[in-house]
Write a protein that holds these residues in place. Structure first.
Motif, PDB file in Angstrom:
ATOM      1  N   THR A   1      -3.613 -72.012  -5.465  1.00 30.69           N
ATOM      2  CA  THR A   1      -3.243 -73.583  -5.693  1.00 30.69           C
ATOM      3  C   THR A   1      -2.728 -73.843  -6.867  1.00 30.69           C
ATOM      4  O   THR A   1      -2.948 -72.701  -7.870  1.00 30.69           O
ATOM      5  CB  THR A   1      -4.431 -74.594  -5.578  1.00 30.69           C
ATOM      6  OG1 THR A   1      -5.240 -74.532  -6.517  1.00 30.69           O
ATOM      7  CG2 THR A   1      -5.233 -74.222  -4.068  1.00 30.69           C
TER       8      THR A   1
ATOM      9  N   HIS B   1      -7.280 -67.662  -2.039  1.00 30.77           N
ATOM     10  CA  HIS B   1      -7.265 -68.971  -2.959  1.00 30.77           C
ATOM     11  C   HIS B   1      -5.820 -68.828  -3.678  1.00 30.77           C
ATOM     12  O   HIS B   1      -5.728 -67.949  -4.318  1.00 30.77           O
ATOM     13  CB  HIS B   1      -8.209 -69.124  -3.786  1.00 30.77           C
ATOM     14  CG  HIS B   1      -9.580 -69.470  -3.113  1.00 30.77           C
ATOM     15  ND1 HIS B   1     -10.173 -70.673  -3.028  1.00 30.77           N
ATOM     16  CD2 HIS B   1     -10.626 -68.262  -2.582  1.00 30.77           C
ATOM     17  CE1 HIS B   1     -11.191 -70.542  -2.214  1.00 30.77           C
ATOM     18  NE2 HIS B   1     -11.630 -69.004  -2.178  1.00 30.77           N
TER      19      HIS B   1
ATOM     20  N   ILE C   1      -3.931 -70.297   3.309  1.00 25.42           N
ATOM     21  CA  ILE C   1      -4.651 -70.764   1.758  1.00 25.42           C
ATOM     22  C   ILE C   1      -6.120 -71.354   2.005  1.00 25.42           C
ATOM     23  O   ILE C   1      -6.451 -72.289   2.868  1.00 25.42           O
ATOM     24  CB  ILE C   1      -3.758 -71.933   1.202  1.00 25.42           C
ATOM     25  CG1 ILE C   1      -2.333 -71.238   0.732  1.00 25.42           C
ATOM     26  CG2 ILE C   1      -4.267 -72.250  -0.053  1.00 25.42           C
ATOM     27  CD1 ILE C   1      -2.426 -70.208   0.100  1.00 25.42           C
ATOM     28  N   ILE C   2      -7.138 -70.813   1.388  1.00 25.70           N
ATOM     29  CA  ILE C   2      -8.415 -71.205   1.398  1.00 25.70           C
ATOM     30  C   ILE C   2      -8.824 -72.470   0.745  1.00 25.70           C
ATOM     31  O   ILE C   2      -8.495 -72.344  -0.416  1.00 25.70           O
ATOM     32  CB  ILE C   2      -9.538 -70.105   1.202  1.00 25.70           C
ATOM     33  CG1 ILE C   2      -9.021 -68.783   1.775  1.00 25.70           C
ATOM     34  CG2 ILE C   2     -10.939 -70.441   1.381  1.00 25.70           C
ATOM     35  CD1 ILE C   2      -9.895 -67.638   1.335  1.00 25.70           C
ATOM     36  N   SER C   3      -9.406 -73.619   1.169  1.00 19.63           N
ATOM     37  CA  SER C   3     -10.012 -74.600   0.720  1.00 19.63           C
ATOM     38  C   SER C   3      -9.127 -75.283  -0.583  1.00 19.63           C
ATOM     39  O   SER C   3      -9.685 -75.158  -1.948  1.00 19.63           O
ATOM     40  CB  SER C   3     -11.420 -74.329   0.098  1.00 19.63           C
ATOM     41  OG  SER C   3     -11.944 -75.468  -0.276  1.00 19.63           O
ATOM     42  N   PRO C   4      -8.147 -75.680  -0.322  1.00 22.91           N
ATOM     43  CA  PRO C   4      -7.153 -76.101  -1.674  1.00 22.91           C
ATOM     44  C   PRO C   4      -7.864 -77.552  -2.065  1.00 22.91           C
ATOM     45  O   PRO C   4      -7.593 -77.726  -3.302  1.00 22.91           O
ATOM     46  CB  PRO C   4      -5.913 -76.484  -0.947  1.00 22.91           C
ATOM     47  CG  PRO C   4      -6.048 -76.638   0.469  1.00 22.91           C
ATOM     48  CD  PRO C   4      -7.234 -75.934   0.853  1.00 22.91           C
TER      49      PRO C   4
ATOM     50  N   HIS D   1     -11.775 -62.877  -2.073  1.00 19.39           N
ATOM     51  CA  HIS D   1     -12.131 -63.744  -3.423  1.00 19.39           C
ATOM     52  C   HIS D   1     -11.883 -62.726  -4.586  1.00 19.39           C
ATOM     53  O   HIS D   1     -12.334 -63.203  -5.743  1.00 19.39           O
ATOM     54  CB  HIS D   1     -13.427 -64.435  -3.242  1.00 19.39           C
ATOM     55  CG  HIS D   1     -13.507 -65.281  -2.350  1.00 19.39           C
ATOM     56  ND1 HIS D   1     -13.618 -65.028  -0.900  1.00 19.39           N
ATOM     57  CD2 HIS D   1     -13.817 -66.596  -2.541  1.00 19.39           C
ATOM     58  CE1 HIS D   1     -14.047 -66.310  -0.316  1.00 19.39           C
ATOM     59  NE2 HIS D   1     -13.851 -67.149  -1.137  1.00 19.39           N
TER      60      HIS D   1
ATOM     61  N   CYS E   1       1.183 -76.254  -2.204  1.00 15.14           N
ATOM     62  CA  CYS E   1       0.673 -75.148  -1.373  1.00 15.14           C
ATOM     63  C   CYS E   1       1.603 -74.894  -0.240  1.00 15.14           C
ATOM     64  O   CYS E   1       2.287 -73.699  -0.065  1.00 15.14           O
ATOM     65  CB  CYS E   1      -0.719 -75.248  -1.021  1.00 15.14           C
ATOM     66  SG  CYS E   1      -1.947 -75.194  -2.157  1.00 15.14           S
TER      67      CYS E   1
ATOM     68  N   SER F   1      -7.842 -71.044  -9.115  1.00 17.91           N
ATOM     69  CA  SER F   1      -8.729 -70.555  -8.543  1.00 17.91           C
ATOM     70  C   SER F   1     -10.120 -70.295  -9.014  1.00 17.91           C
ATOM     71  O   SER F   1     -10.077 -70.077 -10.281  1.00 17.91           O
ATOM     72  CB  SER F   1      -8.517 -69.074  -7.578  1.00 17.91           C
ATOM     73  OG  SER F   1      -9.593 -68.363  -7.335  1.00 17.91           O
ATOM     74  N   TYR F   2     -11.367 -70.520  -8.691  1.00 23.38           N
ATOM     75  CA  TYR F   2     -12.491 -70.423  -9.117  1.00 23.38           C
ATOM     76  C   TYR F   2     -13.081 -69.107  -9.426  1.00 23.38           C
ATOM     77  O   TYR F   2     -14.077 -68.963  -9.991  1.00 23.38           O
ATOM     78  CB  TYR F   2     -13.345 -71.389  -8.415  1.00 23.38           C
ATOM     79  CG  TYR F   2     -13.993 -70.723  -7.103  1.00 23.38           C
ATOM     80  CD1 TYR F   2     -15.249 -70.319  -7.223  1.00 23.38           C
ATOM     81  CD2 TYR F   2     -13.384 -70.935  -5.949  1.00 23.38           C
ATOM     82  CE1 TYR F   2     -15.763 -69.708  -5.926  1.00 23.38           C
ATOM     83  CE2 TYR F   2     -13.863 -70.561  -4.939  1.00 23.38           C
ATOM     84  CZ  TYR F   2     -14.955 -69.786  -4.665  1.00 23.38           C
ATOM     85  OH  TYR F   2     -15.425 -69.217  -3.650  1.00 23.38           O
TER      86      TYR F   2
ATOM     87  N   GLN G   1     -12.820 -76.216  -3.299  1.00 27.20           N
ATOM     88  CA  GLN G   1     -13.297 -75.164  -4.116  1.00 27.20           C
ATOM     89  C   GLN G   1     -12.266 -75.198  -5.232  1.00 27.20           C
ATOM     90  O   GLN G   1     -12.703 -74.223  -6.359  1.00 27.20           O
ATOM     91  CB  GLN G   1     -13.344 -73.953  -3.190  1.00 27.20           C
ATOM     92  CG  GLN G   1     -14.503 -73.867  -2.211  1.00 27.20           C
ATOM     93  CD  GLN G   1     -14.510 -72.791  -1.248  1.00 27.20           C
ATOM     94  OE1 GLN G   1     -13.859 -71.703  -1.625  1.00 27.20           O
ATOM     95  NE2 GLN G   1     -15.171 -72.607  -0.222  1.00 27.20           N
ATOM     96  N   ASN G   2     -11.087 -75.511  -5.227  1.00 25.01           N
ATOM     97  CA  ASN G   2     -10.231 -75.362  -5.841  1.00 25.01           C
ATOM     98  C   ASN G   2      -9.773 -76.477  -6.848  1.00 25.01           C
ATOM     99  O   ASN G   2      -8.613 -76.655  -7.113  1.00 25.01           O
ATOM    100  CB  ASN G   2      -8.832 -74.598  -5.353  1.00 25.01           C
ATOM    101  CG  ASN G   2      -9.220 -73.098  -5.052  1.00 25.01           C
ATOM    102  OD1 ASN G   2      -9.616 -72.291  -5.957  1.00 25.01           O
ATOM    103  ND2 ASN G   2      -9.379 -73.047  -3.554  1.00 25.01           N
TER     104      ASN G   2
END
Length: 572
Positions: A321, A319, A347-350, A298, A381, A325-326, A353-354
């Motif tokens: 997208t 992340h 790709i994490i949590s498209p 992150h 993605c 990203s946050y 969280q994004n």
């Protein structure tokens, strides 16, 4: 003779220069990523892909090859694609590991079971989950008061003792009911996933009961092939890392794990420990306890790139997208570095969280139509060069539709994505202006996750990003959700400052303006952060009572998960 030998000795050849990373080829993908090299020089792709030029210049944009489609044309393509049946999810070679990785990966997050029940579909699950919370909050004092009322001769100590006993028994009963419901739901999700050949299962040691519940679910699939990935935190050093691995393998009931990951390079001060654990991870791989090693991140791109460029990683979880990203600005540089070095990208949590695109704003849904915003984000993605798999975490077996729709739409991406990408970019620029979209990450992009320049370590980038999404796309619910995260002290997953603690943002404003004095958009950024702060005051009041209740509920749920973990015979 020696003289002859010296005369004939060949000259030392200079060391060959490393080959430059391949430039993006002209075509659709360079357009979707914000244009060609000329655009990149102007800073148009330094941040979220959303902020790129709607009509990029440069030879590589190749916009003429992908003109805007009409809404009727998009609808026709969409309907035809979704009418197709999908028996299994296709795979991609996962970089240098050579593993056949499905396009979709099943992410088994920390509150997988609690969320699947309380926020899922089964009514009994909602009742039992909420009942547990209510009983945990009021059970002991309520029973104690009842005993004292109906038995006036009972002492306060006796009343409290009976209350404690009933409370403990009630806790155990409710936990057992919840565990049973959670396990059956996990079994059903995993069954559907395996039927679709979504056999990459991603969990982590810090996800509480996830590994153990997964172990029970996998007992029904022992004859099937699956790719197990777990992640271990690096904060305690290499020795603790190996001990955590032993526990994970025991809990999951396996001798080795195909994919082993360093979990959470989130801040610059974690880099040294991550290198130390990477040394240990390579030893573990050499011993045969895992097949491929990776890093889940992150942190800013500058902290991540040295690990990718070291040539020691097989894959990276990150992340990346269209909406951004946050935590940090765009990770495109990392994705491109991974592609150049044949490193797998996960790709994490498209969705959550994004952008929280599974519950989109009306404006966002209008702009991505006929695709649902979740389908668009997933499709974008999957269509990016260098991306191999995209994670999702269904709460129950019914929540696979958007992901499967995106897979069906992937062959039609060149006809769909350019039009929607331009539509989104034009809408954003109409609201925010070219100057802000072109320059805000240039001016505040380094004031992101765990920065040391901004007063109070305020994550100016993230707050500016949230303000931009709120004002241009009406994403106030997502902005509120992410904004809450920075109120959690010690949260290195969404860290970098706090608008309420230890000092309110208005008190930090004069110092921040000094830091951004030389930035063309510095004053604008401060004004936007003040506006966001005022907007959030009514949605996340910084009262001590509210914070106490919020923290108490969080601790309560955490304690429930730990108790359920131990009550179920779990380890950790």
């Amino acid at each position: 003779s020696p003289r002859l030998h010296l005369k004939l000795k060949p000259k030392l050849e200079p060391k060959p220069k490393p080959e430059p990373e391949p430039k993006p080829k002209p075509g659709m993908w360079s357009f979707l990523s914000g244009g060609g090299p000329e655009d990149a020089k102007n800073g148009w792709v330094r941040c979220s892909e959303l902020w790129g030029r709607a009509d990029p210049k440069g030879a590589d944009s190749n916009q003429a090859a992908y003109p805007d489609a009409t809404q009727a044309e998009l609808q026709g393509i969409y309907d035809a694609a979704l009418a197709e049946k999908i028996e299994k999810v296709p795979t991609r070679r996962f970089g240098r590991s050579g593993i056949d990785m499905p396009l979709l990966s099943l992410g088994l997050g920390p509150f997988m079971h609690f969320n699947s029940i309380v926020h899922g579909r089964p009514m009994w699950g909602k009742v039992s989950g909420l009942g547990y919370i209510m009983f945990s909050l009021f059970g002991w004092p309520a029973v104690s008061a009842a005993v004292a009322y109906f038995s006036p001769v009972a002492s306060a100590r006796e009343s409290a003792g009976v209350g404690v006993a009933v409370y403990i028994v009630g806790q155990l009963i409710l936990m057992q009911l919840l565990n049973t419901e959670h396990q059956s739901n996990c079994d059903a999700v995993l069954r559907k996933s395996m039927d679709l050949k979504i056999n990459h299962l991603e969990t982590a040691r810090m996800y509480m009961s996830s590994e153990s519940v997964l172990c029970k679910a996998l007992s029904h699939h022992r004859g099937e092939e699956y790719l197990l990935q777990t992640k271990l935190r690096t904060l305690d050093g290499a020795a603790a890392f190996r001990e955590k691995l032993k526990v994970s393998l025991e809990v999951m009931g396996v001798d080795k794990v195909p994919l082993l990951t360093l979990h959470g390079l989130n801040k610059s001060d974690q880099v040294e420990k991550t290198w130390e654990c990477l040394d240990e991870l390579e030893k573990i791989k050499a011993s045969g306890l895992c097949e491929a090693i990776g890093l889940s991140v992150h942190a800013p791109a500058d902290d991540v790139l040295p690990f990718v460029e070291s040539g020691r990683l097989d894959f990276v979880n990150l992340h990346f997208t269209f909406l951004g990203s946050y935590t940090v600005p765009s990770m495109r540089r990392v994705v491109e570095a991974c592609r150049a070095r044949d490193v797998g990208v996960f790709i994490i949590s498209p969705l959550n969280q994004n952008g929280r695109v599974h519950k989109p704003s009306p404006r966002l849904a209008e702009l991505t139509a006929p695709l649902h915003p979740a389908e668009f984000q997933l499709l974008w993605c999957m269509a990016q060069p260098g991306v191999h798999t995209v994670s999702f975490g269904p709460a129950d077996p019914s929540q696979f539709d958007w992901q499967l729709n995106a897979v069906k739409l992937l062959p039609h991406a060149p006809k769909i994505l350019p039009t929607i990408v331009r539509r989104l970019r034009r809408a954003v620029r109409e609201e925010l202006g070219d100057e802000w979209c072109d320059g805000f990450t240039r001016d505040v992009g380094d004031l992101c996750q765990a920065n040391e320049r901004a007063p109070g370590a305020v994550n100016v980038y993230m707050l500016s990003w949230l303000w931009s999404l709120w004002k241009s796309l009406g994403m106030d619910l997502f902005a509120t959700e992410i904004h809450k995260n920075i109120k959690v002290v010690g949260n290195d997953w969404c860290c970098g400052g706090n608008t309420y603690k230890p000092r309110p943002f208005p008190e930090l404003e004069p110092e921040l303006r000094k830091v951004l004095a030389d930035a063309p958009l510095g004053d604008d950024a401060c004004d936007h952060l003040l506006e966001l702060h005022e907007f959030m005051k009514g949605r996340t009041p910084p009262s001590k009572v509210g914070e106490a209740i919020e923290a108490g509920m969080l601790v309560l749920v955490m304690n429930y998960m730990k108790l359920a973990w131990n009550a179920g015979g779990y380890h950790g």
